[in-house]
Design an enzyme around this catalytic site. Structure first.
Site, mmCIF file in Angstrom:
data_model
loop_
_atom_site.group_PDB
_atom_site.id
_atom_site.type_symbol
_atom_site.label_atom_id
_atom_site.label_comp_id
_atom_site.label_asym_id
_atom_site.label_seq_id
_atom_site.Cartn_x
_atom_site.Cartn_y
_atom_site.Cartn_z
ATOM 1 N N GLU A 1 -6.542 -7.326 -0.713
ATOM 2 C CA GLU A 1 -7.019 -7.444 0.579
ATOM 3 C C GLU A 1 -8.390 -6.886 0.782
ATOM 4 O O GLU A 1 -8.809 -5.967 -0.094
ATOM 5 C CB GLU A 1 -6.203 -6.325 1.546
ATOM 6 C CG GLU A 1 -4.495 -6.659 1.932
ATOM 7 C CD GLU A 1 -4.178 -5.766 2.729
ATOM 8 O OE1 GLU A 1 -4.968 -5.042 3.420
ATOM 9 O OE2 GLU A 1 -2.709 -5.535 2.657
ATOM 10 N N GLU B 1 1.010 -1.333 -0.074
ATOM 11 C CA GLU B 1 0.063 0.110 0.072
ATOM 12 C C GLU B 1 0.791 1.388 0.059
ATOM 13 O O GLU B 1 0.832 2.070 0.983
ATOM 14 C CB GLU B 1 -1.056 0.065 1.189
ATOM 15 C CG GLU B 1 -2.055 -0.994 1.051
ATOM 16 C CD GLU B 1 -3.159 -0.738 2.152
ATOM 17 O OE1 GLU B 1 -2.808 -0.315 3.328
ATOM 18 O OE2 GLU B 1 -4.391 -1.524 2.033
HETATM 19 C C1 GAL Z 1 -4.173 -2.522 4.996
HETATM 20 C C2 GAL Z 1 -2.696 -3.244 5.198
HETATM 21 C C3 GAL Z 1 -2.799 -4.213 6.070
HETATM 22 C C4 GAL Z 1 -3.683 -4.237 7.182
HETATM 23 C C5 GAL Z 1 -4.955 -3.795 6.871
HETATM 24 C C6 GAL Z 1 -5.949 -3.699 7.951
HETATM 25 O O1 GAL Z 1 -4.028 -0.845 5.105
HETATM 26 O O2 GAL Z 1 -2.255 -3.504 3.915
HETATM 27 O O3 GAL Z 1 -1.492 -4.514 6.289
HETATM 28 O O4 GAL Z 1 -3.134 -3.119 8.137
HETATM 29 O O5 GAL Z 1 -5.030 -2.753 6.177
HETATM 30 O O6 GAL Z 1 -7.311 -3.366 7.338
#
Ligand code: GAL
Length: 711
Positions: free
Chosen positions: A335, A177
């Site tokens: 994610e 990110e």
């Molecule tokens: C994203 C990140 C992850 C985790 C996730 C939690 O921003 O890439 O490592 O922190 O959010 O929602």
């Protein structure tokens, strides 16, 4: 290459491992077998190695076929400035491979270890007030720091050399990110890189002074060294300086991405490269339409904001935009969450069915991999209350059962993999320059929100049962054009350089219908007003001219009457029109009572329309319905289910895949036979399909197939 610059070259995708014999003696899938990726961030370093065997057993049970490893591992891989420890990562990757799980291997540079920030505090970012962002969280590094880059790129090279030949290595995951916490850095490194960037952009100080309008407020620069990032100032900092700093900050991270990528490409040219974008909510620092050409596979992270009443529409919008950024080729959902997150003021668990619905909504918009943060819920650290595929409660839990059920279900969707999202007939332009510039201070109102405006038009299309593409304005300029769109909407397209104005004028004169929203066409690429009356860039095309803005107070609304009645809010324009312009609504009251509020005009073989305020949602639905009908665009959904059910379509050479997504918590019946009798089921997931109708349970999604007749 992927993304907006994609040529006729086939887009690259995960390099699935060759078939091999697994630890249990079975054979893994051949590399070429069709599949949807399924998995998570996997952080084995948070667990004793005894737990890993359980991890892979349960991953297999859940249908996991790919995990992202090593994302935040720098401090363990390089425990001190001159020592390395790859042993644990070797064992984790070997174990995954022996169990048929592919590895999306992170370069591990996302969060610098304490030894680095101790030895080199000059890598730490600085905020606009001049405060240092200290270690203790993550991602505390300056995108422009040469020192950070030196250490990070050394790690990338080590990783690349060490794992180049590992058969599990299926994709490189650059950093994590990029810009999540460090997009805006106001340090001296940033100042110096900003000057270099400006020199390339403007070539001379004279040109910079012109572009920034520095004759105003005694801001004329006589040397480059005088130029700074827009640090805390006595009052409104120069707007073009602010806009350029936003552009520069996006570019600086992109350049960093490219620096890591070049090392990986040198060592492992055959391994595709990605980095996880954050096309979601108000995350706006990175112009992903510009970044997409730099990666082989577009990946995205998306989280729902539970307090947002349009959260589900926002998910659909973001997935759609990600698909467009990927050039409508498959992309990777890196994610999302199985249930609650931990970083909103209140974190709600997902309702039963939501994991499936959210995942399939991404899939409907072109995702060929559905992954989560993270595999096993942490026991310690800041994310211990963040859901995972395997929750604290363990395998005997509703979440793990949903995760496993859905993993199995993805098997039935394998045939969808590789298909592309079908172009809609409505395009909604989306532009980072306008996002950044339209919300700057010292404007007619501070209340306008760019993303909310774009979302409102998208939601209005959905409410009409219509599909709309969120089209990056950049792609219009890149020559990808607007061919195939019968209706193009430009919500709050505030920054309009002349080539974009020309392209949009050509589009409408040659048969398209361009709809221009409030506060559009106001400024050029330097954020200088297009003079002569608003909206300058579109004034001639639209046949309208406004002399003033009428800002409205937060609760203030104005009435519109005419063919398209409703209410307006936030901003109005005092519009006068040419004689050949049809006035579809007028303001009844407010600062500009009696003047046209919605106009439309035939131009060439097409049409150009203007909406001079922020319409209430009911009125906006009517406007989109009317303009779509005029353009001959009809909803494939019967009237009763429009707005409740979204239809999204992907297509392969031989089939169309229709995703019927129930947005509501009620059972909805869609009389599909009325629209097409030749639909067959791919994945019903609790829906029922008869010869006449598809019945979707609450939040249900059904995937149907229709053989393609045309090429
Ligand atoms: C994203 C990140 C992850 C985790 C996730 C939690 O921003 O890439 O490592 O922190 O959010 O929602």
């Amino acid at each position: 290459m992927s993304g907006l610059s994609s040529t006729s070259e086939a887009p690259r995708w995960v390099r699935w491992p060759e078939a091999h014999t697994l630890a249990d003696g079975t054979e893994s899938l051949p590399a070429g077998a069709a599949r949807i990726g399924y998995g998570a961030d996997y952080n084995p370093e948070q667990w004793p190695e005894e737990v890993w065997a359980d991890d892979v057993r349960l991953m297999r049970e859940a249908g996991v076929n790919i995990v992202s490893v090593g994302i935040f591992s720098w401090a363990l891989l390089q425990p001190t400035i001159d020592s390395w420890d790859f042993g644990w990562l070797d064992r984790a990757i070997d174990l995954l491979h022996a169990n048929g799980i592919a590895v999306d291997l992170a370069t591990a540079t996302a969060s610098p270890p304490p030894w680095l920030t101790e030895a080199h505090p000059e890598v730490l970012p600085v905020n606009r007030v001049g405060e240092t962002i200290w270690p203790g969280g993550r991602q505390q590094w300056r995108p422009t720091s040469p020192v950070f880059r030196r250490y990070a790129l050394a790690l990338v090279e080590k990783m690349a050399m060490r794992y180049a030949d590992h058969p599990a290595l299926s994709m490189w995951h650059i950093s994590n990110e990029l810009g999540c916490h460090n997009v805006y850095d106001y340090s001296d490194d940033a100042a110096s890189a900003f000057r270099d960037w400006l020199e390339v952009r403007y070539g001379s100080l004279a040109e910079l002074n012109r572009a920034w309008g520095t004759a105003f407020w005694s801001q004329n620069y006589s040397t480059w060294n005088q130029i700074l990032p827009p640090r805390l100032a006595a009052t409104h900092p120069n707007p073009t300086q602010q806009l350029d700093f936003a552009r520069f900050s996006s570019d600086a991270l992109k350049q960093y991405l490219v620096a890591e990528r070049e090392i990986l490409r040198q060592v492992t040219p055959e391994v595709p490269i990605t980095t996880n974008f954050m096309v979601m909510g108000e995350t706006r620092g990175m112009d992903y339409a510009d970044w997409a050409a730099e990666v082989d596979v577009v990946s995205n992270d998306h989280y729902l904001l539970v307090a947002d009443p349009t959260a589900f529409e926002e998910l659909s919008f973001s997935a759609n935009l990600t698909g467009q950024i990927a050039g409508r080729a498959p992309w990777f959902l890196m994610e999302h969450s199985t249930s609650a997150v931990n970083w909103q003021p209140v974190n709600q668990a997902k309702t039963p069915g939501q994991l499936r619905r959210d995942s399939l909504t991404h899939l409907a918009h072109g995702a060929d991999a559905i992954c989560f943060f993270q595999w096993r819920q942490s026991l310690a650290g800041a994310e211990k209350f963040h859901s995972a595929m395997l929750p604290h409660a363990g395998e005997n839990s509703a979440v793990f059962r949903s995760v496993s059920r859905f993993g199995g279900e993805l098997g039935t969707l394998a045939e969808v993999a590789g298909s592309r999202t079908k172009q809609a007939r409505i395009g909604i332009l989306f532009d980072w320059d306008s996002w950044w510039a339209s919300e700057l201070d010292s404007h007619p109102t501070e209340l306008l929100r760019y993303k909310a405006e774009a979302m409102a038009w998208y939601t209005a299309a959905l409410a009409n049962g219509l599909q709309a593409d969120i089209v990056p304005a950049r792609s219009v300029l890149n020559g990808h054009g607007l061919a195939g769109y019968d209706l193009v909407i430009a919500p709050m397209l505030y920054i309009v350089p002349q080539p974009l104005a020309d392209a949009l004028a050509d589009y409408s004169r040659s048969g398209g219908h361009l709809v221009v929203g409030v506060f559009s066409g106001i400024a050029d690429a330097d954020d200088h007003i297009h003079p002569g009356g608003y909206p300058g860039a579109f004034r001639e095309l639209l046949g309208v001219r406004a002399e003033e803005f009428g800002g409205l107070l937060p609760e203030q609304t104005v009435r519109l009457s005419g063919d398209l009645p409703g209410t307006g809010s936030l901003l109005t324009h005092d519009v006068s029109v040419e004689t050949d312009v049809d006035v579809l609504a007028r303001f009844d009251d407010g600062p500009f009572a009696g003047v046209p509020a919605i106009t439309s005009r035939a131009v060439g073989t097409g049409r150009a329309s203007f909406v001079a305020t922020v319409l209430d949602q009911v009125a906006l639905v009517a406007v989109v319905g009317r303009f779509a009908a005029d353009a001959g665009i009809r909803s494939p959904l019967p009237a009763g289910v429009r707005g409740s059910v979204q239809l999204a379509v992907r297509q392969s050479g031989t089939a169309e895949y229709l995703f019927y997504i129930n947005h509501t918590a009620q059972v909805v019946t869609v009389p599909v036979a009325a629209t097409d009798g030749s639909l067959t089921a791919v994945d019903l997931g609790g829906s029922t399909l008869t010869a006449e109708a598809l019945t979707l349970p609450a939040t249900g999604v059904a995937v149907l197939r229709r053989a393609r007749t045309e090429a």
